[in-house]
Design an enzyme around this catalytic site. Structure first.
Site, PDB file in Angstrom:
ATOM      1  N   LYS A  66       0.837  -1.206   0.000  1.00 58.06           N
ATOM      2  CA  LYS A  66       0.000   0.000   0.000  1.00 58.06           C
ATOM      3  C   LYS A  66       0.871   1.254   0.000  1.00 58.06           C
ATOM      4  CE  LYS A  66      -3.723  -2.561   2.216  1.00 58.06           C
ATOM      5  NZ  LYS A  66      -4.419  -2.943   3.463  1.00 58.06           N
ATOM      6  N   GLN A 113      -4.433  -1.497   9.754  1.00 56.00           N
ATOM      7  CA  GLN A 113      -4.292  -2.820   9.155  1.00 56.00           C
ATOM      8  C   GLN A 113      -4.836  -3.883  10.116  1.00 56.00           C
ATOM      9  OE1 GLN A 113      -3.197  -3.469   5.945  1.00 56.00           O
ATOM     10  NE2 GLN A 113      -3.904  -5.548   6.388  1.00 56.00           N
ATOM     11  N   ASP A 146     -10.909   2.876   4.264  1.00 53.70           N
ATOM     12  CA  ASP A 146     -11.282   1.464   4.159  1.00 53.70           C
ATOM     13  C   ASP A 146     -12.800   1.289   4.135  1.00 53.70           C
ATOM     14  OD1 ASP A 146      -9.116  -0.228   3.797  1.00 53.70           O
ATOM     15  OD2 ASP A 146      -8.538  -0.172   5.917  1.00 53.70           O
TER      16      ASP A 146
END
Ligand code: NDP
Length: 330
Positions: A53, A97, A120
């Site tokens: 990422k 994460q 997200d």
């Protein structure tokens, strides 16, 4: 029949090319979209994902920050980190994460992310917007699947779509996106009776089960579009020999490496499906592409939507040209 392989890497590249124009326009206006990734613990897969990422941010010229609080960090300590990122103007997107260590209240941490920076799409406010058909920031993997379907010319309106899996991250938002695109959607899970009979009806199957090669060719209606979200690592030689019996190249690659990634769909489904995403190289590249897209979108939305004349006249943040830094423990 041999399925058309839906190439996720090629679609990702298209999306990056489009994003590059948008990022250039923002940067010309003094705005450099930036993503902060919070990585707790030493899960090797999480490290690989975050590295990819951050690399994508660097490739596109976005700002990026990788924060690695110690794995013993309390929920309170993580809430403080998120609160700091929430108020930093140069940070447009925050990603936590997963998985977080078991002692951490993951829901509380995710819900503390400012919904305007929730790239997200996990915050209840963004999920609520998705439910009501007014999406802002949508979970990356399901929105990546929609990009694959749309850019590959797969008809969604009126289609029977079966989503295998009902997680908050993939299955549920996937079903909502397909429904909003006017598919007739069935969601299956571990208590569904006769999965095969349900899948057999589908024009579009999205498999997000986390079960290696569970969706076998017999379940698939000839010509159906099959989207394989699953990522499972196979290390057993006999299992690999069974899975790749018709794919000598993949078997040879397995023997070289000692492992292979396999989806939730059996590779032999390619003989029945009309179109199929491979694993690897299908949905995976789109997940990161949509994270980049959401970061750029968040940068725009936080400044009032479109990049207008007043935004162009007022630089919003002035991050230096290369702000991809690793801050380590904080
Ligand atoms: P979860 O484990 O959170 O959810 C799995 C879902 O599958 C659950 O709803 C579960 O049902 C259902 N399920 C499991 N076993 C069966 C079964 N035997 N029969 C029917 N349903 C079953 O997984 P995620 O949604 O997070 O991820 C799914 C897969 O996608 C994983 O392989 C993951 O690695 C991959 N993934 C890939 C991404 C990418 O970028 N390509 C991104 C995110 C995930 P129930 O609810 O009843 O337990």
């Amino acid at each position: 029949m041999t399925a058309t392989i839906l190439d996720g890497n090629a679609i990702r590249d298209q999306i990056y090319a489009e994003l590059q124009h948008e990022i250039a326009a923002l940067r010309a206006a003094g705005i450099r979209p930036g993503l902060a990734a919070v990585l707790v613990g030493d899960n090797p897969a999480s490290h690989v994902y975050v590295k990819s990422k951050i690399a994508a941010c660097e490739k596109l010229g976005l700002g990026s920050w990788q924060l690695e609080p110690p794995k013993t960090s309390s929920t309170g300590a993580l809430l403080e980190i998120i609160a700091d990122l929430n108020q930093r103007d140069e940070v447009d997107g925050i990603l936590v994460q997963l998985p977080l260590p078991p002692h951490v209240d993951a829901k509380r941490v995710l819900e503390s992310v400012d919904p305007a920076k929730d790239v997200d799409g996990f915050h209840p406010l963004n999920l609520g917007r998705l439910v009501s058909g007014r999406p802002a920031l949508v979970a990356c993997t399901p929105s990546g699947v929609m990009e694959i379907l749309r850019r590959s010319g797969i008809a969604i309106e009126g289609a029977q779509a079966v989503v295998l899996g009902r997680s908050d991250i993939v299955g549920k938002p996937m079903a909502l996106l397909l429904m909003h695109a006017n598919a007739t959607v069935t969601i299956c899970h571990s208590k569904t009776r006769d999965l095969a009979a349900v899948v057999c009806q589908a024009d579009i199957v999205v498999a997000a089960l986390g079960r290696t090669a569970m969706v076998v060719p017999d379940w698939i209606r000839p010509g159906a579009t099959v989207i394989d979200v699953g990522i499972n690592r196979v290390t057993d030689g006999r299992e690999a020999a069974r899975l790749f019996a018709n794919f000598p190249l993949r078997l040879a690659q397995f023997r070289d490496k000692g492992s292979a990634l396999v989806g939730d769909v059996h590779p032999d489904a390619a003989a029945v499906a009309g179109a199929l995403t491979p694993v690897p190289g299908g949905v995976g590249p789109l997940t990161i592409a949509m994270l980049m897209s959401n970061t750029v979108k968040a940068a725009r939305l936080r400044r009032g939507g479109a990049l207008n004349a007043s935004a162009a006249a007022t630089p919003v943040h002035t991050a230096p040209a290369n702000t991809s830094v690793k801050t380590g423990n904080i």
